[in-house]
Enzyme design. Structure first.
Site, mmCIF file in Angstrom:
data_model
loop_
_atom_site.group_PDB
_atom_site.id
_atom_site.type_symbol
_atom_site.label_atom_id
_atom_site.label_comp_id
_atom_site.label_asym_id
_atom_site.label_seq_id
_atom_site.Cartn_x
_atom_site.Cartn_y
_atom_site.Cartn_z
ATOM 1 N N HIS A 7 -12.773 -0.487 -7.210
ATOM 2 C CA HIS A 7 -13.976 0.381 -7.244
ATOM 3 C C HIS A 7 -13.654 1.849 -6.956
ATOM 4 O O HIS A 7 -14.491 2.710 -7.147
ATOM 5 C CB HIS A 7 -15.085 -0.166 -6.332
ATOM 6 C CG HIS A 7 -14.913 0.094 -4.871
ATOM 7 N ND1 HIS A 7 -15.962 0.043 -3.977
ATOM 8 C CD2 HIS A 7 -13.819 0.403 -4.135
ATOM 9 C CE1 HIS A 7 -15.517 0.313 -2.761
ATOM 10 N NE2 HIS A 7 -14.230 0.531 -2.821
ATOM 11 N N ASP B 116 0.881 -1.175 0.000
ATOM 12 C CA ASP B 116 0.000 0.000 0.000
ATOM 13 C C ASP B 116 0.917 1.224 0.000
ATOM 14 O O ASP B 116 2.149 1.114 -0.036
ATOM 15 C CB ASP B 116 -0.926 -0.007 1.244
ATOM 16 C CG ASP B 116 -2.244 0.751 1.002
ATOM 17 O OD1 ASP B 116 -2.170 1.955 0.718
ATOM 18 O OD2 ASP B 116 -3.314 0.146 1.104
ATOM 19 N N GLY C 189 4.590 1.600 -1.707
ATOM 20 C CA GLY C 189 4.855 2.031 -3.071
ATOM 21 C C GLY C 189 3.570 2.489 -3.723
ATOM 22 O O GLY C 189 2.546 2.684 -3.057
ATOM 23 N N ASP C 190 3.656 2.653 -5.045
ATOM 24 C CA ASP C 190 2.514 3.124 -5.828
ATOM 25 C C ASP C 190 2.111 1.997 -6.781
ATOM 26 O O ASP C 190 2.907 1.603 -7.647
ATOM 27 C CB ASP C 190 2.944 4.386 -6.601
ATOM 28 C CG ASP C 190 1.808 4.969 -7.421
ATOM 29 O OD1 ASP C 190 0.787 4.277 -7.628
ATOM 30 O OD2 ASP C 190 1.952 6.122 -7.877
HETATM 31 C C1 SAM Z 1 -10.907 1.445 -0.099
HETATM 32 S S1 SAM Z 1 -9.323 1.130 0.580
HETATM 33 C C2 SAM Z 1 -9.347 -0.646 0.734
HETATM 34 C C3 SAM Z 1 -8.372 -1.146 1.757
HETATM 35 C C4 SAM Z 1 -8.378 -2.670 1.956
HETATM 36 N N1 SAM Z 1 -8.063 -3.389 0.729
HETATM 37 C C5 SAM Z 1 -9.706 -3.111 2.508
HETATM 38 O O1 SAM Z 1 -10.507 -3.669 1.757
HETATM 39 O O2 SAM Z 1 -9.940 -2.871 3.696
HETATM 40 C C6 SAM Z 1 -8.253 1.433 -0.804
HETATM 41 C C7 SAM Z 1 -6.773 1.228 -0.493
HETATM 42 O O3 SAM Z 1 -6.026 1.545 -1.676
HETATM 43 C C8 SAM Z 1 -4.833 2.179 -1.252
HETATM 44 N N2 SAM Z 1 -4.235 2.934 -2.356
HETATM 45 C C9 SAM Z 1 -4.713 4.062 -2.940
HETATM 46 N N3 SAM Z 1 -3.877 4.484 -3.899
HETATM 47 C C10 SAM Z 1 -2.842 3.593 -3.917
HETATM 48 C C11 SAM Z 1 -1.652 3.498 -4.712
HETATM 49 N N4 SAM Z 1 -1.399 4.399 -5.661
HETATM 50 N N5 SAM Z 1 -0.818 2.468 -4.464
HETATM 51 C C12 SAM Z 1 -1.090 1.542 -3.498
HETATM 52 N N6 SAM Z 1 -2.213 1.580 -2.728
HETATM 53 C C13 SAM Z 1 -3.071 2.612 -2.945
HETATM 54 C C14 SAM Z 1 -5.312 3.076 -0.125
HETATM 55 O O4 SAM Z 1 -4.254 3.548 0.685
HETATM 56 C C15 SAM Z 1 -6.273 2.145 0.607
HETATM 57 O O5 SAM Z 1 -5.628 1.411 1.608
#
Ligand code: SAM
Length: 340
Positions: A244, A203, A225-226
């Site tokens: 989503h 994440d 990371g991204d």
């Molecule tokens: C709606 S949350 C879902 C978290 C987890 N999978 C859950 O279901 O509880 C979306 C996740 O995507 C991560 N996220 C957003 N942009 C991201 C990126 N560019 N790279 C990695 N993770 C990212 C956010 O930090 C967040 O933890």
């Protein structure tokens, strides 16, 4: 007959129209810390007001409304206590929803919903208009909102985790990567269910807040990371409630990064609710239909039908092999895909 039908229609509309009043009662109770304070011991309005820092007169009216909604009891001596429903607003109890209430009914998501009309007219993300930045950028810079978001996601994921463990077949998998896995709540559930499994939580730096309290470092590595740049390798990947959040174009980009991190024998579990194709199905999908609009105003994403998920996976070089619907109560499915 027509008059009666008209009254029933009006009552149905009134329930919808006033839905935001009780939503704010629930959020405000949680934000003031009322459920945690009353969970410790029942107490009267003046003592509670002093403890949480509220105006006693106004707090008494909030508590009375909460009692009317079935969240609180009030004994003849004047002490307030939680009902079984109100208990779910306490921090950390099984099934807790207090952080979800604060996230979705608190600023800036609340103000974004106030701009639903603007989002529908423009197709754009109201949250960005309200705050000047994307939701993930905003939360990275706002520790209080990030803490509420992280715990809200964990609250939802704790409820979904048993279904995920039952629905995602990890036989033969040594390393499972959870992409956008937040604080590791879902990965911890998989690790608990499969003693030999190794986990990788991936994440952003702000997204993994609290992961060291959730995951055993001997079993799981935390990588930041991204996901639009690259994703850690593993024999299986799980991506829950992430796609989503994004447009089709961004979703294909992130799924392509996942595909690049999969070996030939790899498998992906996309864990998302699947939107019905028609009105008959929508009738049972209230939460998902509202979530779809929440994605519109808050992040610029969307909920999707099976055909729409299939098209995203195709475009990312993946092939949808099967769909396992979680057992109730959550409405998620695990969409299994392999390299095409
Ligand atoms: C709606 S949350 C879902 C978290 C987890 N999978 C859950 O279901 O509880 C979306 C996740 O995507 C991560 N996220 C957003 N942009 C991201 C990126 N560019 N790279 C990695 N993770 C990212 C956010 O930090 C967040 O933890």
């Amino acid at each position: 007959m027509t008059a009666l039908r008209g009254e029933a229609d009006r009552a149905a509309l009134s329930t919808m129209l006033w839905g935001f009043f009780p939503a704010q009662v629930v959020r405000t109770l949680a934000a003031l810390g009322v459920p945690d304070a009353l969970g410790e011991r029942p107490q009267g309005t003046p003592g509670l007001a002093g403890r949480i820092g509220a105006d006693p007169g106004a707090l008494g009216r909030l508590l009375r409304a909460a009692a009317g909604l079935g969240l609180l009891d009030h004994d003849p001596a004047g002490a307030w206590s939680l009902t079984a429903t109100g208990e779910l607003l306490r921090t950390g109890v099984p099934g807790a929803v207090g952080n979800l209430a604060q996230l979705f009914c608190g600023d800036p998501v609340w103000r974004s919903w106030g701009m639903l009309e603007w989002s529908v007219r423009t197709g754009r993300t109201a949250f960005e208009e309200v705050t000047g930045r994307s939701a993930f950028e905003h939360m990275a810079a706002d520790p209080a909102m990030l803490a509420v978001f992280t715990e809200a996601m964990a609250e939802g994921t704790r409820a979904a985790a048993p279904g995920a463990v039952a629905s995602c077949d990890l036989d033969g998998v040594d390393t499972l990567v959870d992409v956008g896995g937040g604080n590791g709540t879902l990965l911890a559930a998989f690790l608990a269910a499969r003693p030999g499994l190794r986990g990788v939580l991936f994440d952003t730096p702000s997204g993994v807040l609290g992961a060291s309290d959730v995951l055993d470092p001997a079993r799981a590595e935390v990588v930041v990371g991204d996901m639009f740049d690259s994703v850690p390798r593993g024999d299986a990947h799980v991506v829950k409630s992430v796609v989503h959040d994004w447009s089709d174009e961004r979703s294909v980009a992130l799924l392509t990064r996942v595909r690049e991190a999969m070996p030939a024998h790899g498998r992906l579990f996309l864990v998302e609710p699947v939107l019905a194709e028609d009105r008959e199905g929508w009738a049972g999908q209230f939460g998902m239909l509202m979530s779809d609009l929440n994605m519109l105003v808050a992040v610029g994403g969307r909920e999707r039908t099976l055909a729409e998920f299939g098209a995203l996976l195709d475009a990312a070089g993946l092939r949808l092999t099967d769909v396992v619907r979680f057992p109730p109560p959550t409405g998620y499915s695990a969409l299994r895909a392999v390299p095409a």
